[in-house]
Design an enzyme around this catalytic site. Structure first.
Site, PDB file in Angstrom:
ATOM      1  N   ASP A 123      -5.493  -3.680  -2.342  1.00  0.00           N
ATOM      2  CA  ASP A 123      -4.496  -3.278  -1.351  1.00  0.00           C
ATOM      3  C   ASP A 123      -3.666  -4.458  -0.827  1.00  0.00           C
ATOM      4  O   ASP A 123      -4.212  -5.469  -0.389  1.00  0.00           O
ATOM      5  CB  ASP A 123      -5.214  -2.600  -0.187  1.00  0.00           C
ATOM      6  CG  ASP A 123      -4.274  -1.808   0.690  1.00  0.00           C
ATOM      7  OD1 ASP A 123      -3.432  -2.432   1.362  1.00  0.00           O
ATOM      8  OD2 ASP A 123      -4.383  -0.574   0.722  1.00  0.00           O
ATOM      9  N   SER A 136       0.835  -1.194   0.000  1.00  0.00           N
ATOM     10  CA  SER A 136       0.000   0.000   0.000  1.00  0.00           C
ATOM     11  C   SER A 136       0.876   1.254   0.000  1.00  0.00           C
ATOM     12  O   SER A 136       1.682   1.452  -0.892  1.00  0.00           O
ATOM     13  CB  SER A 136      -0.958  -0.041   1.187  1.00  0.00           C
ATOM     14  OG  SER A 136      -2.021   0.865   1.027  1.00  0.00           O
TER      15      SER A 136
END
Length: 324
Positions: free
Chosen positions: A150, A36
């Site tokens: 993510d 991320s």
């Protein structure tokens, strides 16, 4: 030195402060893996563009961040975030992972197979786009036939992809976790496996309530700091006397995003503990969840300094123990 950079929204600015302090002390990064926001910072560092990104990030106002996040009430995410990626792409240029001077891995999650994916080839900007796609917030990214989201869903602190680099090329491995408890250190691990693995479905259900409020960004930034402050240090399991519930008005009220955000934090902290147990680094730097709110991207300079100070403390102790 090999570096693992964890996920955690705007707290990821602390990664920049850590890297700045490592540079100042003469450490050389020979490999970096990120999830991320960790993938974004790590990719920019591997490409030699982190300083340029830092200058841009520190110039952002809250209004500018809102325009870049580009809220939407349609599609698979409430933030389009294309403008942010355009800015990052302008800074990076057209560069591929295999061409980088520093080995780099961006970690994403395949939503169809339910597996963690290590992106080690292809355009750097595409790898970052996949890794930062927070479910329900930023739409997933289709890449090579995979629906990617993510990296922090399954791998909030990417120790495993860093381990081979650390074993072969590095004399030191450092992990930067953005899931530290507010009281310092990690929280005790008493959560059952089923509780940890079901967080994603609960998060998706919570996300739908975001559309009830016309000021999306206001909901995002209206309470998660207070709730994070109240969350640090508690046990994962507690016995609650139900007769006292009605007489305790001090329990904070959580909006839809606050519930979703706290759910992510709990799950990622638990997963990070397991990853650290399986692949312990030589040095762990933990950033408290209360360092900033998840979407406080306008506070770059302040949060970068938090990261630098945490790195100073951790490195001072590490070097003192080894007589450096």
């Amino acid at each position: 030195m090999a570096l693992a950079l964890g996920s955690g929204g705007a707290r990821g600015y602390t990664h920049i402060g850590v890297i700045n302090e490592l540079r100042a002390r003469g450490y050389q990064i020979v490999g970096v893996a990120g999830s991320s926001m960790g993938a974004l910072v790590g990719g920019l560092e591997a490409a030699g563009k982190l300083d340029e990104f830092t200058e841009w990030a520190e110039s952002l106002t809250q209004a500018a961040v809102l325009r870049l996040l580009d809220p939407s009430i349609t599609g698979a995410g409430v933030l389009r975030a294309a403008k942010i990626l355009d800015a990052v792409r302008d800074i990076l240029g057209e560069v591929r992972i295999e061409e980088l001077p520093i080995p780099y891995t961006a970690v994403a999650t395949d939503l169809l197979s339910g597996k963690s994916v290590w992106l080690q080839r292809g355009p750097v900007d595409a790898a970052i786009r996949a890794s930062i796609a927070i479910p329900g917030v930023i739409a997933p990214h289709v890449l090579d036939g995979r629906l990617l989201a993510d990296g922090g869903i399954l791998d909030p602190l990417p120790m495993a992809p860093m381990a081979p680099i650390a074993a072969v090329n590095a004399d030191l491995s450092i992990a930067v976790s953005l899931a530290g408890s507010d009281s310092g250190g990690t929280e005790p691990d008493n959560t059952s496996v089923s509780a940890r693995t079901e967080w994603l479905s609960r998060m998706w259900r919570s996300t739908t309530a975001l559309f009830e409020n016309t000021s999306v960004f206001g909901r995002f930034t209206s309470g998660d700091q207070q709730n994070s402050d109240n969350a640090g240090g508690e046990s994962d399991q507690e016995l609650i006397d139900s007769s006292k519930v009605a007489t305790e008005p001090s329990v904070p009220k959580m909006g839809s995003f606050e519930v979703m955000n706290r759910t992510i934090d709990i799950a990622q902290a638990a997963l990070a503990r397991h990853q650290l147990a399986n692949h312990p680094p030589d040095l762990l730097i933990e950033v408290p969840r209360a360092a900033c709110r998840s979407l406080d991207f306008h506070r770059a300079a302040e949060v970068i300094e938090i990261g630098r100070k945490l790195a100073v403390a951790a490195l001072d102790e590490y070097e003192a123990e080894r007589g450096r």
